[in-house]
Design a protein around this motif. Structure first.
Motif, PDB file in Angstrom:
ATOM      1  N   PHE A  69      49.560  34.302  37.083  1.00  0.00           N
ATOM      2  CA  PHE A  69      48.123  34.250  37.335  1.00  0.00           C
ATOM      3  C   PHE A  69      47.792  34.256  38.828  1.00  0.00           C
ATOM      4  N   ASP A  70      48.686  33.728  39.660  1.00  0.00           N
ATOM      5  CA  ASP A  70      48.458  33.785  41.107  1.00  0.00           C
ATOM      6  C   ASP A  70      48.489  35.234  41.596  1.00  0.00           C
ATOM      7  N   LEU A  71      49.431  36.004  41.100  1.00  0.00           N
ATOM      8  CA  LEU A  71      49.500  37.419  41.449  1.00  0.00           C
ATOM      9  C   LEU A  71      48.240  38.145  40.968  1.00  0.00           C
ATOM     10  N   LEU A  72      47.834  37.897  39.728  1.00  0.00           N
ATOM     11  CA  LEU A  72      46.628  38.551  39.207  1.00  0.00           C
ATOM     12  C   LEU A  72      45.412  38.209  40.055  1.00  0.00           C
ATOM     13  N   ARG A  73      45.266  36.943  40.424  1.00  0.00           N
ATOM     14  CA  ARG A  73      44.128  36.551  41.271  1.00  0.00           C
ATOM     15  C   ARG A  73      44.165  37.305  42.602  1.00  0.00           C
ATOM     16  N   ASP A  74      45.338  37.405  43.204  1.00  0.00           N
ATOM     17  CA  ASP A  74      45.455  38.113  44.480  1.00  0.00           C
ATOM     18  C   ASP A  74      45.121  39.600  44.321  1.00  0.00           C
ATOM     19  N   LEU A  75      45.556  40.213  43.230  1.00  0.00           N
ATOM     20  CA  LEU A  75      45.229  41.614  42.962  1.00  0.00           C
ATOM     21  C   LEU A  75      43.724  41.792  42.771  1.00  0.00           C
ATOM     22  N   LEU A  76      43.107  40.856  42.064  1.00  0.00           N
ATOM     23  CA  LEU A  76      41.662  40.925  41.834  1.00  0.00           C
ATOM     24  C   LEU A  76      40.891  40.761  43.145  1.00  0.00           C
TER      25      LEU A  76
END
Length: 121
Positions: free
Chosen positions: A103-110
């Motif tokens: 989820f940290d990666l997804l947040r950064d991508l978003l």
């Protein structure tokens, strides 16, 4: 999951397997928090986020995994090192188990997607 006929994301989430529902709800929450100014729509039977009519992010519950679609090649290139560790096709991150979602990666991508429009592949 066969392509959903749901008319909105709430209805979509009620259709997904219960063991995936919480993870997908969290992905949706991240999208809502980070993609300010985007429209949440259903596109191709899955939740998607559009800016100026262009779909830049989507997610889905597939038969074997949860998918997260990142349609921005510039963002994928900027995160090339972090994405190399993931199960990823051209623009689709695949998570075989909800517990494996970064989820940290997804947040950064978003966040990177939201900064400015870019070319959608």
């Amino acid at each position: 999951m066969v392509q959903s006929e749901a008319s909105d994301v709430d209805a979509y989430l009620t259709e997904v397997p219960e063991e995936r529902r919480g993870a997908l709800a969290k992905v949706r929450q991240l999208c809502s928090e980070e993609l300010v100014g985007f429209d949440e729509v259903m596109a191709y039977g899955m939740p998607a986020y559009e800016r100026d009519g262009a779909c830049e992010i989507a997610f889905a519950s597939q038969k074997q995994y949860i998918s997260f679609y990142l349609m921005r090649s510039d963002v994928r290139e900027a995160f090339e090192e972090r994405l190399a560790e993931q199960d990823m096709g051209k623009g689709c991150l695949r998570f075989r188990r909800p517990a494996n979602i970064d989820f940290d990666l997804l947040r950064d991508l978003l966040k990177a997607t939201a900064v400015r429009p870019g070319k959608v592949c």
